[in-house]
Design an enzyme around this catalytic site. Structure first.
Site, mmCIF file in Angstrom:
data_model
loop_
_atom_site.group_PDB
_atom_site.id
_atom_site.type_symbol
_atom_site.label_atom_id
_atom_site.label_comp_id
_atom_site.label_asym_id
_atom_site.label_seq_id
_atom_site.Cartn_x
_atom_site.Cartn_y
_atom_site.Cartn_z
ATOM 1 N N CYS A 101 -22.111 -5.670 -5.697
ATOM 2 C CA CYS A 101 -22.447 -4.425 -4.827
ATOM 3 C C CYS A 101 -23.402 -3.461 -5.653
ATOM 4 O O CYS A 101 -23.440 -3.273 -6.971
ATOM 5 C CB CYS A 101 -21.300 -3.738 -4.903
ATOM 6 S SG CYS A 101 -21.219 -2.015 -3.872
ATOM 7 N N CYS B 92 -20.082 3.075 -8.004
ATOM 8 C CA CYS B 92 -18.936 3.655 -8.230
ATOM 9 C C CYS B 92 -18.308 3.425 -9.729
ATOM 10 O O CYS B 92 -18.155 2.374 -10.189
ATOM 11 C CB CYS B 92 -17.987 3.176 -7.229
ATOM 12 S SG CYS B 92 -18.424 3.260 -5.498
ATOM 13 N N CYS C 146 -15.744 0.802 -10.760
ATOM 14 C CA CYS C 146 -15.540 -0.419 -9.590
ATOM 15 C C CYS C 146 -16.008 -1.774 -10.658
ATOM 16 O O CYS C 146 -17.383 -1.448 -11.119
ATOM 17 C CB CYS C 146 -16.524 -0.492 -8.530
ATOM 18 S SG CYS C 146 -15.924 -1.775 -7.459
ATOM 19 N N CYS D 163 -5.292 -7.402 4.652
ATOM 20 C CA CYS D 163 -6.449 -6.499 4.618
ATOM 21 C C CYS D 163 -7.378 -7.502 3.865
ATOM 22 O O CYS D 163 -7.341 -8.127 3.076
ATOM 23 C CB CYS D 163 -6.180 -5.359 3.577
ATOM 24 S SG CYS D 163 -4.664 -4.687 4.102
ATOM 25 N N CYS E 233 -6.509 -5.116 8.581
ATOM 26 C CA CYS E 233 -7.383 -4.064 7.964
ATOM 27 C C CYS E 233 -8.596 -4.545 7.138
ATOM 28 O O CYS E 233 -8.357 -5.658 6.625
ATOM 29 C CB CYS E 233 -6.358 -3.178 7.061
ATOM 30 S SG CYS E 233 -7.317 -1.964 6.438
ATOM 31 N N CYS F 166 -7.594 4.330 7.523
ATOM 32 C CA CYS F 166 -6.726 4.238 6.345
ATOM 33 C C CYS F 166 -7.776 4.942 5.141
ATOM 34 O O CYS F 166 -8.750 4.453 5.084
ATOM 35 C CB CYS F 166 -6.542 2.882 6.086
ATOM 36 S SG CYS F 166 -5.957 2.522 4.248
ATOM 37 N N ARG G 71 0.715 4.563 0.880
ATOM 38 C CA ARG G 71 0.846 3.368 0.151
ATOM 39 C C ARG G 71 0.634 3.439 -1.351
ATOM 40 O O ARG G 71 -0.353 4.079 -1.832
ATOM 41 C CB ARG G 71 -0.083 2.483 0.757
ATOM 42 C CG ARG G 71 -0.557 1.002 0.270
ATOM 43 C CD ARG G 71 -1.391 0.407 1.244
ATOM 44 N NE ARG G 71 -0.851 0.218 2.587
ATOM 45 C CZ ARG G 71 -1.405 0.732 3.647
ATOM 46 N NH1 ARG G 71 -2.580 1.523 3.315
ATOM 47 N NH2 ARG G 71 -1.086 0.644 4.759
#
Length: 402
Positions: A106, A110, A113, A150, A183, A243, A315
């Site tokens: 990616c 972030c 991550c 998901c 999801c 979400c 969650r």
């Protein structure tokens, strides 16, 4: 000895007499007092309003949320559990399984991550997995009790990914055909892409805001807070469930937990689900050496979110492996009603199905059925049937006869 006791008694009586003389006399005749009442009515607190609410509201102020967040934790957890029982079945826990369908590489920065190409974490980037492998993983998840499946892909957005989108829609359609909720989290998407996913059968789209608006630039610089909010707006406009949640332990302060909840609680509609993650430090990332987030911060965030967003699914997400069985159950009592379970959660460890089965059996919990929350929400929001004119007339006639 007796004389000394007598002197103390007389002194005490004189003090009581002086205190009585200082008070205004209230002469009463029957039940009527000659002194007007001076009672002052104070408006209910934000805490009391949240406790007694009959439904969600999205005009919370930061001050109100902070008041609730700073309530003594035992009182807050008890109150949030009370709210939870008003809007949800407290023994029902949604079991979600998350699969990484495209790992690493990616371009985002972030700070938490492992999948960012900017950090040396030892994670090898890979291409997107096949549709068949996803459907097989979904079948295994369903057989083990998961009712929401998901899928996550490590990239910035969906621009120029028509082939990938076609395959993802096939995955979504296949999982939906198994009777599971579906999801995905695919980075930023536009309205048309959101509509295509909706048409394919997608239930919800995850796009976390991560933290407060103020602290966000300390964590990420390649995607703005408003870009995240725009993706959420696209998802909602397409008719998908939203979400969105955050991560604790990024180096933020308590005010940022308040800011996070304020962001999602003041959206045009509350999110369908609110994941509460705690940082899993990954060596090689800028936050790889962060201290663990304390449990009381997790519990306080869950309890406040339940008070503020009574109908939202809350969650327990990343970091659940660090919680003891008792800590997890305390979170359930305070309002959490969903978990990620399975073999893995993207690139980090995950509590397994067997472990969750033991906890559920011991504490009287059960897996939530697919679309159970939506059915309950419709039931709760349905108007109470009003008697017809004829039935009201008959009832009045019967009363008059009696």
């Amino acid at each position: 000895m007796r004389g000394n006791h007598s002197r103390v008694l007389r002194a005490g009586c004189r003090a009581l007499l002086q205190d009585a003389r200082a008070q205004p006399l209230s002469r009463q005749y029957g039940t009527v007092s000659t002194v007007p009442s001076q009672s002052i009515t104070t408006p209910p607190s934000a805490f009391q309003n949240a406790l007694e609410a009959e439904g969600p509201r999205n005009n919370w102020t930061r001050g109100e949320i902070q008041e609730i967040y700073e309530t003594p934790l035992m009182q807050l957890a008890f109150a949030s559990g009370t709210v939870h029982r008003k809007f949800h079945n407290p023994s029902s826990i949604q079991m979600c399984t998350l699969m990484n369908i495209k790992t690493g590489g990616c371009s985002e920065d972030c700070s938490y991550c492992a999948q960012s190409s900017r950090y040396k974490t030892g994670l090898k980037a890979s291409k997107m997995v096949t549709v068949d492998s996803v459907l097989e993983a979904a079948r295994i998840a369903k057989d083990n009790g998961s009712t929401r499946f998901c899928m996550g892909a490590a990239w910035r957005d969906m621009r120029g990914r028509k082939t990938n989108l076609k395959n993802i829609k096939e995955m979504v359609n296949g999982v939906k055909g198994m009777g599971m909720e579906v999801c995905v989290t695919l980075g930023m998407i536009d309205l048309e892409q959101a509509k295509e996913l909706k048409e394919a059968g997608l239930t919800a789209y995850n796009h976390n805001v991560d933290t407060s608006r103020e602290f966000y630039p300390s964590v990420i610089s390649t995607r703005s807070y408003d870009e995240r909010l725009q993706t959420i707006a696209n998802v909602r406009e397409a008719g998908l469930n939203v979400c969105t949640g955050g991560i604790l332990g990024l180096g933020e302060k308590k005010k940022d937990h308040v800011g996070l909840i304020h962001t999602v609680a003041t959206l045009p509609a509350h999110p369908e689900s609110f994941p509460v993650n705690t940082l899993v430090p990954i060596k090689g990332t800028p936050l790889g050496d962060n201290e663990p987030s304390p449990f009381d911060a997790t519990l306080r965030t869950i309890a406040t979110a339940r008070m503020i967003m009574p109908r939202t699914i809350i969650r327990l997400a990343a970091g659940r492996t660090t919680l003891s069985e008792e800590q997890q159950v305390l979170c359930f009592m305070a309002g959490a009603n969903a978990v990620f379970t399975g073999e893995k959660m993207l690139t980090t460890a995950c509590n397994g199905w067997d472990e969750d089965r033991v906890i559920f059996e011991k504490w009287g919990l059960r897996p939530m059925q697919s679309f159970e929350v939506e059915a309950l929400r419709e039931l709760v929001s349905s108007p109470v049937p009003q008697p017809s004119v004829e039935s009201r007339t008959e009832s009045q006639s019967a009363s008059a006869t009696a």
